[in-house]
Design an enzyme around this catalytic site. Structure first.
Site, PDB file in Angstrom:
ATOM      1  N   LYS A 108      30.560  40.557  29.063  1.00 39.43           N
ATOM      2  CA  LYS A 108      31.027  41.955  28.916  1.00 39.43           C
ATOM      3  C   LYS A 108      30.779  42.446  27.491  1.00 39.43           C
ATOM      4  CE  LYS A 108      34.419  41.091  32.524  1.00 39.43           C
ATOM      5  NZ  LYS A 108      34.244  39.645  32.699  1.00 39.43           N
TER       6      LYS A 108
HETATM    7  O1  LIG Z   1      36.417  43.336  37.169  1.00 39.59           O
HETATM    8  C1  LIG Z   1      36.208  42.149  36.910  1.00 39.59           C
HETATM    9  C2  LIG Z   1      35.179  41.719  36.101  1.00 39.59           C
HETATM   10  C3  LIG Z   1      34.986  40.381  35.918  1.00 39.59           C
HETATM   11  N1  LIG Z   1      35.783  39.461  36.498  1.00 39.59           N
HETATM   12  C4  LIG Z   1      35.479  38.025  36.278  1.00 39.59           C
HETATM   13  O2  LIG Z   1      35.181  37.415  37.536  1.00 39.59           O
HETATM   14  C5  LIG Z   1      35.812  36.147  37.632  1.00 39.59           C
HETATM   15  C6  LIG Z   1      36.827  36.152  38.743  1.00 39.59           C
HETATM   16  O3  LIG Z   1      37.456  34.888  38.879  1.00 39.59           O
HETATM   17  P1  LIG Z   1      38.322  34.463  40.185  1.00 39.59           P
HETATM   18  O4  LIG Z   1      38.825  33.107  39.822  1.00 39.59           O
HETATM   19  O5  LIG Z   1      37.390  34.435  41.366  1.00 39.59           O
HETATM   20  O6  LIG Z   1      39.401  35.450  40.330  1.00 39.59           O
HETATM   21  C7  LIG Z   1      36.391  35.869  36.247  1.00 39.59           C
HETATM   22  O7  LIG Z   1      35.401  35.216  35.491  1.00 39.59           O
HETATM   23  C8  LIG Z   1      36.637  37.240  35.672  1.00 39.59           C
HETATM   24  O8  LIG Z   1      36.578  37.277  34.276  1.00 39.59           O
HETATM   25  C9  LIG Z   1      36.800  39.878  37.310  1.00 39.59           C
HETATM   26  O9  LIG Z   1      37.564  39.075  37.871  1.00 39.59           O
HETATM   27  N2  LIG Z   1      36.981  41.214  37.502  1.00 39.59           N
END
Ligand SMILES: O=c1ccn([C@@H]2O[C@H](COP(=O)(O)O)[C@@H](O)[C@H]2O)c(=O)[nH]1
Length: 305
Positions: A108
Site C-alpha cells: 500500500k
Molecule cells: O481492504 C483491504 C486491503 C488489504 N487487506 C489485506 O488482505 C489480507 C487479509 O487477510 P485475512 O487474514 O484473509 O483477513 C491482509 O494482508 C490485509 O492487510 C485487507 O484485508 N483489506
C-alpha cells in the site's frame, strides 16, 4: 512479455482459480512442533527467525500452489522483523515466482512523485546504481494508496507500462472503519467512487490484448454494495478482493464483484489458509492449508460461475 492483465488471465485459466494465498505469517503463530524441528541453539536468534519464517512459508506455498493463482505478500509481516524479514521476503518472492505463481507485494505504498518513484523502482522496476539498472524484487504487482493523487500514482503506472506489471489501487477497503473517509460524500458521490473514476483514468492506456487494464483496484469482500458500484465504474479492471473468511466477507457476495464475463477478480485469503492447522483436524499444517485452499477455491468457483 505479455501485459500483467494478460498473464493473470492465462494463470487463472491454467489453474482454474482466482484464489490468492496471503502470506501474513508471524513467528508466534507457527506450530510449536515446527519451531522445535528447525530451532538450533547453535544459531543466533535472528538466524533461527529467518530460517523458520522462510521454511514455514515455503511449505505453505508448496501446499497451496495447486489451488491458487498467486501469492500476496503482506509487507507488514516482513517489515516487523526489519531487514531480516525483507531478506526472507526476497527469497520467498523468488521461490513463488519460480513456481510461476503471480506474486503481489501488498505494501500500500505511495508518496510525492520522487519518493513514489523510489517505491516503484524497488518493487516493479529497476533502481539506478552506479550508472547501471538493478532489479531487486520480481513482483508482478503492487498495492498503492491513491491519497496523493495522480503525481504519486504516475511513477507506478509508467513502470507498469514499461515492465508489464500491475497495480491495485486502494478504492474501498474491507476494514470496519473504511467508511470514515472512503464513504464521505463529495458532490453527490462517495469518495471511493471518485477514486474508482480516477483509477479508470489512470488505467485506460494500459490495456492488455484481452482488453483488461493493468491498473486495478482493491475492494474489500465485506463491501458488496461498493463492489457493485466499483465494477460499474471499472468494467475492464481486475479487482483484488481481500476480506473473505476471518473478516466476515462472504464468498456468495463475490458475484457482485465480477464483470459481465464472470471474470475480473482475484480473491485473497490469508489467515484461513496459513493458519488452517488451527481449525482443522489435521495436525499436519501443510495438509490443512492444502485442504482449506482447495475448499475456498471450489466455493469461489461455484459462487461466480
Ligand atoms: O481492504 C483491504 C486491503 C488489504 N487487506 C489485506 O488482505 C489480507 C487479509 O487477510 P485475512 O487474514 O484473509 O483477513 C491482509 O494482508 C490485509 O492487510 C485487507 O484485508 N483489506
Amino acid at each position: 512479455m505479455l501485459n500483467f492483465s494478460d498473464r493473470l488471465i492465462d494463470a487463472i485459466k491454467k489453474k482454474n482459480s482466482v484464489l490468492v494465498a496471503g502470506i501474513d505469517t508471524t513467528i508466534e503463530n507457527i506450530p510449536d512442533y515446527f519451531i522445535k524441528k528447525f530451532y538450533d541453539n547453535e544459531r543466533s536468534e535472528i538466524d533461527n527467525l529467518k530460517t523458520i519464517l522462510f521454511e514455514y512459508n515455503r511449505r505453505i506455498i508448496d501446499a497451496v500452489e495447486e489451488n491458487v493463482v498467486g501469492i500476496k505478500f503482506q509487507a507488514a509481516f516482513f517489515e516487523q522483523y526489519s531487514y531480516h524479514g525483507f531478506e526472507v521476503l526476497h527469497k520467498l518472492c523468488e521461490y513463488a515466482k519460480n513456481k510461476k505463481l503471480v506474486v503481489i507485494f501488498d505494501g500500500k505504498r505511495n508518496d510525492i512523485s520522487s519518493s513514489a518513484k523510489g517505491y516503484s523502482n524497488a518493487y516493479l522496476g529497476e533502481t539506478p546504481v552506479f550508472g547501471k539498472k538493478m532489479r531487486f524484487f520480481e513482483f508482478d504487482a503492487i498495492t498503492t494508496n491513491p491519497y496523493l493523487g495522480q503525481d504519486g500514482i504516475k511513477p507506478f503506472v509508467e513502470d507498469c507500462e514499461r515492465f508489464k506489471k500491475g497495480l491495485f489501487v486502494l478504492v474501498k477497503t474491507s476494514n470496519p472503519s473504511s467508511a470514515d473517509i472512503q464513504d464521505v460524500v463529495v458532490e453527490d458521490k462517495k469518495l471511493y467512487e471518485i477514486v474508482a473514476e480516477k483509477v479508470f483514468e489512470w488505467g485506460k492506456n494500459c490495456r492488455g490484448k484481452e482488453g483488461y487494464s493493468d491498473i486495478g483496484a482493491v475492494v474489500g469482500a465485506t463491501q458488496p454494495e461498493a463492489g457493485k458500484r466499483i465494477r460499474h465504474i471499472l468494467p475492464n479492471s481486475f479487482l483484488l478482493v481481500p476480506g473473505i473468511g476471518v473478516q466476515g466477507g462472504k464468498v456468495e457476495d463475490l458475484k457482485y464483484f465480477v464483470d459481465s464475463n464472470n471474470m475480473g477478480i482475484i480473491v485473497n485469503s490469508s489467515r484461513d489458509i496459513i493458519y488452517a492447522y488451527k481449525n482443522y483436524v489435521h495436525s499436519d499444517f501443510e495438509k490443512s492449508s492444502y485442504l482449506v485452499s482447495k475448499s475456498i477455491k471450489e466455493s469461489i468457483n461455484a459462487a461466480i460461475s
